[in-house]
Design a protein around this motif. Structure first.
Motif, PDB file in Angstrom:
ATOM      1  N   VAL A   1       0.840  -1.202   0.000  1.00  9.72           N
ATOM      2  CA  VAL A   1       0.000   0.000   0.000  1.00  9.72           C
ATOM      3  C   VAL A   1       0.875   1.253   0.000  1.00  9.72           C
ATOM      4  O   VAL A   1       0.631   2.202  -0.763  1.00  9.72           O
ATOM      5  CB  VAL A   1      -0.943  -0.009   1.224  1.00  9.72           C
ATOM      6  CG1 VAL A   1      -1.628   1.347   1.384  1.00  9.72           C
ATOM      7  CG2 VAL A   1      -1.998  -1.108   1.082  1.00  9.72           C
ATOM      8  N   LEU A   2       1.903   1.264   0.831  1.00 11.66           N
ATOM      9  CA  LEU A   2       2.775   2.435   0.911  1.00 11.66           C
ATOM     10  C   LEU A   2       3.599   2.610  -0.359  1.00 11.66           C
ATOM     11  O   LEU A   2       3.822   3.743  -0.822  1.00 11.66           O
ATOM     12  CB  LEU A   2       3.675   2.331   2.138  1.00 11.66           C
ATOM     13  CG  LEU A   2       2.942   2.375   3.479  1.00 11.66           C
ATOM     14  CD1 LEU A   2       3.930   2.243   4.628  1.00 11.66           C
ATOM     15  CD2 LEU A   2       2.105   3.638   3.627  1.00 11.66           C
ATOM     16  N   ALA A   3       4.069   1.506  -0.934  1.00  6.98           N
ATOM     17  CA  ALA A   3       4.817   1.592  -2.187  1.00  6.98           C
ATOM     18  C   ALA A   3       3.916   2.099  -3.310  1.00  6.98           C
ATOM     19  O   ALA A   3       4.344   2.886  -4.169  1.00  6.98           O
ATOM     20  CB  ALA A   3       5.406   0.235  -2.542  1.00  6.98           C
ATOM     21  N   PHE A   4       2.667   1.651  -3.326  1.00  4.80           N
ATOM     22  CA  PHE A   4       1.691   2.115  -4.319  1.00  4.80           C
ATOM     23  C   PHE A   4       1.460   3.615  -4.171  1.00  4.80           C
ATOM     24  O   PHE A   4       1.469   4.365  -5.159  1.00  4.80           O
ATOM     25  CB  PHE A   4       0.396   1.335  -4.141  1.00  4.80           C
ATOM     26  CG  PHE A   4      -0.739   1.764  -5.032  1.00  4.80           C
ATOM     27  CD1 PHE A   4      -0.575   1.891  -6.397  1.00  4.80           C
ATOM     28  CD2 PHE A   4      -1.995   2.018  -4.489  1.00  4.80           C
ATOM     29  CE1 PHE A   4      -1.630   2.269  -7.222  1.00  4.80           C
ATOM     30  CE2 PHE A   4      -3.055   2.388  -5.296  1.00  4.80           C
ATOM     31  CZ  PHE A   4      -2.876   2.518  -6.663  1.00  4.80           C
ATOM     32  N   ALA A   5       1.287   4.074  -2.933  1.00  7.15           N
ATOM     33  CA  ALA A   5       1.089   5.507  -2.694  1.00  7.15           C
ATOM     34  C   ALA A   5       2.296   6.307  -3.163  1.00  7.15           C
ATOM     35  O   ALA A   5       2.160   7.379  -3.775  1.00  7.15           O
ATOM     36  CB  ALA A   5       0.824   5.758  -1.213  1.00  7.15           C
ATOM     37  N   ALA A   6       3.490   5.787  -2.908  1.00 13.29           N
ATOM     38  CA  ALA A   6       4.716   6.495  -3.289  1.00 13.29           C
ATOM     39  C   ALA A   6       4.882   6.584  -4.803  1.00 13.29           C
ATOM     40  O   ALA A   6       5.563   7.481  -5.306  1.00 13.29           O
ATOM     41  CB  ALA A   6       5.926   5.793  -2.672  1.00 13.29           C
ATOM     42  N   SER A   7       4.234   5.668  -5.521  1.00 12.53           N
ATOM     43  CA  SER A   7       4.389   5.644  -6.980  1.00 12.53           C
ATOM     44  C   SER A   7       3.471   6.638  -7.688  1.00 12.53           C
ATOM     45  O   SER A   7       3.580   6.833  -8.889  1.00 12.53           O
ATOM     46  CB  SER A   7       4.083   4.239  -7.509  1.00 12.53           C
ATOM     47  OG  SER A   7       2.683   3.956  -7.437  1.00 12.53           O
ATOM     48  N   MET A   8       2.558   7.264  -6.958  1.00 12.74           N
ATOM     49  CA  MET A   8       1.531   8.091  -7.589  1.00 12.74           C
ATOM     50  C   MET A   8       1.976   9.507  -7.867  1.00 12.74           C
ATOM     51  O   MET A   8       2.710  10.104  -7.095  1.00 12.74           O
ATOM     52  CB  MET A   8       0.306   8.171  -6.679  1.00 12.74           C
ATOM     53  CG  MET A   8      -0.527   6.955  -6.689  1.00 12.74           C
ATOM     54  SD  MET A   8      -1.981   7.285  -5.694  1.00 12.74           S
ATOM     55  CE  MET A   8      -2.554   5.621  -5.593  1.00 12.74           C
ATOM     56  N   ARG A   9       1.443  10.024  -8.947  1.00  7.92           N
ATOM     57  CA  ARG A   9       1.432  11.462  -9.150  1.00  7.92           C
ATOM     58  C   ARG A   9       0.129  11.948  -8.547  1.00  7.92           C
ATOM     59  O   ARG A   9      -0.933  11.418  -8.853  1.00  7.92           O
ATOM     60  CB  ARG A   9       1.462  11.813 -10.632  1.00  7.92           C
ATOM     61  CG  ARG A   9       2.758  11.491 -11.319  1.00  7.92           C
ATOM     62  CD  ARG A   9       2.685  11.953 -12.748  1.00  7.92           C
ATOM     63  NE  ARG A   9       3.866  11.591 -13.512  1.00  7.92           N
ATOM     64  CZ  ARG A   9       3.991  11.807 -14.797  1.00  7.92           C
ATOM     65  NH1 ARG A   9       3.006  12.373 -15.466  1.00  7.92           N
ATOM     66  NH2 ARG A   9       5.092  11.460 -15.435  1.00  7.92           N
ATOM     67  N   LEU A  10       0.224  12.996  -7.761  1.00  4.46           N
ATOM     68  CA  LEU A  10      -0.967  13.454  -7.065  1.00  4.46           C
ATOM     69  C   LEU A  10      -1.816  14.333  -7.962  1.00  4.46           C
ATOM     70  O   LEU A  10      -1.403  15.420  -8.355  1.00  4.46           O
ATOM     71  CB  LEU A  10      -0.576  14.232  -5.805  1.00  4.46           C
ATOM     72  CG  LEU A  10      -1.726  14.616  -4.888  1.00  4.46           C
ATOM     73  CD1 LEU A  10      -2.422  13.366  -4.369  1.00  4.46           C
ATOM     74  CD2 LEU A  10      -1.230  15.445  -3.724  1.00  4.46           C
ATOM     75  N   PRO A  11      -3.030  13.866  -8.319  1.00  2.75           N
ATOM     76  CA  PRO A  11      -3.905  14.705  -9.140  1.00  2.75           C
ATOM     77  C   PRO A  11      -4.615  15.738  -8.285  1.00  2.75           C
ATOM     78  O   PRO A  11      -4.608  15.669  -7.066  1.00  2.75           O
ATOM     79  CB  PRO A  11      -4.900  13.701  -9.714  1.00  2.75           C
ATOM     80  CG  PRO A  11      -4.992  12.648  -8.661  1.00  2.75           C
ATOM     81  CD  PRO A  11      -3.646  12.575  -8.008  1.00  2.75           C
ATOM     82  N   SER A  12      -5.241  16.676  -8.935  1.00  2.00           N
ATOM     83  CA  SER A  12      -6.056  17.629  -8.213  1.00  2.00           C
ATOM     84  C   SER A  12      -7.365  16.960  -7.836  1.00  2.00           C
ATOM     85  O   SER A  12      -7.997  16.308  -8.639  1.00  2.00           O
ATOM     86  CB  SER A  12      -6.255  18.840  -9.102  1.00  2.00           C
ATOM     87  OG  SER A  12      -7.493  19.370  -8.997  1.00  2.00           O
TER      88      SER A  12
END
Length: 344
Positions: free
Chosen positions: A319-330
């Motif tokens: 879960v944390l690795a998945f979160a770290a892989s994201m570009r944060l959209p608006s």
């Protein structure tokens, strides 16, 4: 973006450094919370826990979700029964029955000590945050355990026969009544926990995890607190929800039942729509992999059923690795986002 873990039983790489905030309720949320506590550096994990379940019983302040998380993270929980403390005895309840007293909510002898001490300290003027923080330290929990609010806020379940306080619906009536709506008494007046608001504004926050707790009974009460949803949306950390469904069914509790009764799709789509406008990504079980393509948000597919300690740790890492892989959209307010305030 859809990612699939090819070897669900193999732990992901070490979780990224940084502070983590998780929203959770009781049993299901506590399992992932334990995994997070195990893989996040000591002192870097904050848990915002539902207090909509809190109520007074026999003159005592009972905090079921907070206690479940406390016992689980401290290694004191009864893993066989799924709730309460391990090695529990029931002399108090047996004596209550002999006296003809109200006994529909079970309090074990060890558990009773926590309720008595919490009630004493609350009446002496301490906050629930202070009391639970001290209990967490005394039991060796290294995560920060925060009630979502120190204000009174209570979940009310609407049924064809009228409104039920949450514990009457959940325990006394065993979730049997049909749910026509859910509301949160006191939500508009409740003040968000200042420590939680501070955690959300922390520039070092790297991930916000919505644990696989019941969206309606465990997470929505948190989101209903005045200003908390907006604070989550303003955070610069990615928000990832772990679906509470496995194969379209709830592992434990009435999530699927409530979704059906409220006319919602009992699948990953229904969960994603419920959190629309809030979450940036979703983790779903391999048995629900076919749902991924239609969700419209980044999805990570893996085994989410947590039976062992390694399952909990492995899922937390993923879960944390998945979160770290994201570009944060608006994030934008989307249809269905107001469901956290009241479901009718």
């Amino acid at each position: 973006m859809t990612t699939i873990s090819p070897h669900p039983s193999t732990p992901a790489d070490t979780a990224p450094a940084g502070r983590v905030l998780a929203l959770c309720g009781g049993v299901g949320g506590a399992k992932l919370a334990l995994g997070l506590q195990s893989v996040v550096a000591p002192g870097q994990l904050t848990l915002a826990v539902n207090t909509g379940d809190d109520f007074e019983f026999l003159g005592l302040h009972i905090s079921p979700d907070l206690d479940t998380v406390l016992y689980t993270l401290a290694g004191l929980n009864d893993t066989a029964r799924g709730w309460g403390r391990a090695d529990e005895t029931w002399n108090f309840m047996a004596t209550l029955r002999e006296l003809g007293a109200e006994d529909w909510f079970s309090l074990g002898d060890r558990d009773l000590a926590v309720h008595l001490e919490r009630t004493r300290r609350l009446r002496a003027g301490e906050t629930l945050t202070d009391v639970m923080g001290d209990l967490a330290r005394r039991t060796g929990v290294n995560a920060r355990l925060l009630p979502m609010t120190d204000s009174p806020l209570r979940t009310v379940v609407h049924t064809p026969a009228g409104e039920l306080p949450f514990q009457h619906y959940f325990v006394k009536h065993r979730c049997e009544p049909v749910v026509t709506g859910i509301s949160f008494a006191g939500a508009s007046q409740a003040v968000a926990n200042p420590a939680l608001r501070q955690a959300l504004a922390d520039p070092g926050l790297t991930a916000i995890v919505v644990c696989p707790s019941n969206p309606f009974l465990s997470i929505d009460p948190i989101l209903s607190v005045r200003g908390l949803r907006a604070a989550l949306q303003d955070s610069m950390a990615p928000i990832v929800v772990v679906s509470p469904l496995v194969g379209g069914q709830a592992v434990k509790g009435p999530t699927a039942k409530i979704m059906g009764e409220l006319g919602l799709d009992v699948n990953s789509q229904g969960i994603a729509e419920h959190y629309a406008g809030l979450i940036d990504g979703m983790v779903i079980d391999t048995s629900d992999a076919a749902d991924a393509a239609g969700l419209g948000i980044p999805v990570h597919v893996t085994r989410t059923l947590m039976r062992s300690t390694e399952d909990k740790c492995s899922l937390a890492r993923e879960v944390l690795a998945f979160a770290a892989s994201m570009r944060l959209p608006s994030r934008t307010e989307a249809p269905g986002a107001s469901l956290c305030k009241e479901v009718r």
